[in-house]
Design an enzyme around this catalytic site. Structure first.
Site, short mmCIF file in Angstrom:
data_model
loop_
_atom_site.label_atom_id
_atom_site.label_comp_id
_atom_site.label_asym_id
_atom_site.label_seq_id
_atom_site.Cartn_x
_atom_site.Cartn_y
_atom_site.Cartn_z
CG ASP A 37 -1.91 1.12 1.27
OD1 ASP A 37 -1.85 1.98 0.37
OD2 ASP A 37 -2.72 1.17 2.20
CG HIS A 38 4.52 1.72 -1.29
ND1 HIS A 38 5.84 2.05 -1.44
CD2 HIS A 38 4.48 0.84 -0.25
CE1 HIS A 38 6.58 1.41 -0.56
NE2 HIS A 38 5.77 0.66 0.18
CB SER A 105 4.84 2.76 12.67
OG SER A 105 6.10 2.20 12.35
CD GLU A 107 6.82 2.00 4.31
OE1 GLU A 107 6.04 2.58 3.53
OE2 GLU A 107 6.64 0.84 4.70
CG ASN A 110 4.62 4.96 0.76
OD1 ASN A 110 4.68 5.04 -0.46
ND2 ASN A 110 5.18 3.97 1.44
N GLY A 174 11.62 -4.37 15.82
CA GLY A 174 12.42 -4.29 17.03
C GLY A 174 11.59 -4.57 18.25
CB THR A 191 10.39 -7.54 5.66
OG1 THR A 191 11.10 -6.58 6.45
CG2 THR A 191 9.00 -7.01 5.32
CE LYS A 194 17.25 -8.72 11.76
NZ LYS A 194 17.46 -7.30 12.19
#
Length: 325
Positions: A37-38, A105, A107, A110, A174, A191, A194
């Site tokens: 969703d950009h 949260s 970028e 966008n 994180g 993405t 980890k």
């Protein structure tokens, strides 16, 4: 059992093409789908960025089985959370219960388009928590009034609620985002494979909830072509989330990746037509504990060949190696 998904990458194809790709992905046998969703593509070479929610509405009507999901929508800048709740409820109704609302949260790339600057991560997390609280309240029905530090809602109500609200997924990178996802989310989104992210998610209430990962791949019978395409369109992927969330424009990503080589990209993204290379790229996600893994085939014009190959070769290889439906 690991479920294998398909990504409608809105940054690399137009709206009609994206829906056509998804129809074929459903026929191919992918277990689920996700949609970016950009407002901007990451790099100019990708060349697209249609409105994801219109694409989702069309996709809901054009398909009948494959689950849909945003991966991910930011509900705090470009969109007010009350509007995100309305959109999500509508897509859930259109798809007859096949939709999950993936949230993050955001970028700078966008969200800067509406002005107001790009705040620090702690402020973005504060806004994110308020947004999720608003969306959940609206999913419960009735009129909602909300007074927060960042958002106000005045007597809002969703008049078309689905039979069951969309599950809410939350993207993590994180400890703090894992804490929020474990406490507020129905599933977790990441993405990178980890294990520590999933461990933190579990510690904060996420144990037993679905966990969805994503990775890019570049299929082509000619490996050099696959590598070149991946370098041209996806060399930004290795920047890491702390960098990718801050850069404001495709030209910024061009500058940040000017010294990334095709060999660098090929070292982290499986390229070519060797199914074992793709299996080995997916395996770390399964071993980390992801229950669902969405593949991103790089290149809007390479989707149908990838889907044909996936049906005959890749999906059987993945399911044999990792287990799956």
């Amino acid at each position: 059992m690991v479920r294998i998904g398909y990504t409608m990458m809105t940054e690399q194809a137009g709206p009609r093409e994206l829906v056509g790709h998804l129809v074929r992905a459903e026929e191919t046998g992918f277990d689920f789908s996700v949609t970016s969703d950009h407002y901007f593509p990451w790099l100019r070479a990708q060349g697209h960025s249609p409105y994801a929610w219109s694409v989702l509405g069309a996709a809901a009507q054009a398909t009948s089985r494959i689950p849909l999901m945003t991966y991910v929508t930011c509900p705090t800048f470009r969109y007010h959370p009350a509007v995100v709740a309305q959109k999500a409820a509508t897509v859930q109704s259109l798809s007859q219960g096949r939709f999950r609302l993936g949230l993050g949260s955001g970028e700078n790339l966008n969200e800067h388009v509406v002005g107001g600057g790009w705040p620090t991560a702690d402020i973005r997390h504060e806004r994110f928590v308020e947004a999720v609280e608003i969306i959940r309240a609206l999913f419960e029905g009735g009129h909602v009034n909300y007074r927060g530090k960042h958002f106000d809602v005045e007597s809002a109500k969703l008049w078309d609620l689905p039979d069951s609200p969309p599950p809410i997924g939350m993207a993590v990178s994180g400890e703090r985002s894992c804490e929020l996802a474990g406490r507020l989310g129905d599933l977790v989104i990441a993405t990178e494979p980890k294990p520590e992210l999933l461990d933190a998610f579990d510690r904060h209430g996420g144990a037993g909830k679905p966990r969805v990962g994503q990775l890019p791949v570049s299929y082509d019978p000619d490996r050099d072509t696959a590598v070149q395409r991946a370098h041209e369109q996806f060399r930004w992927f290795g920047n890491g989330w702390k960098v990718n969330s801050e850069l404001p424009h495709p030209d910024s990503f061009e500058a940040a990746t000017q010294f990334v080589t095709p060999d660098d990209v090929a070292a982290s993204i499986p390229c070519g037509d060797d199914p074992e290379a793709f299996v080995e790229a997916v395996r770390p996600y399964a071993e980390a504990g992801f229950t669902e893994i969405a593949l991103v085939q790089i290149g809007g014009d390479a989707q149908y060949s990838f889907l044909d190959w996936s049906e005959k070769t890749l999906l059987p290889a993945l399911r044999e190696a990792l287990g799956g439906s």
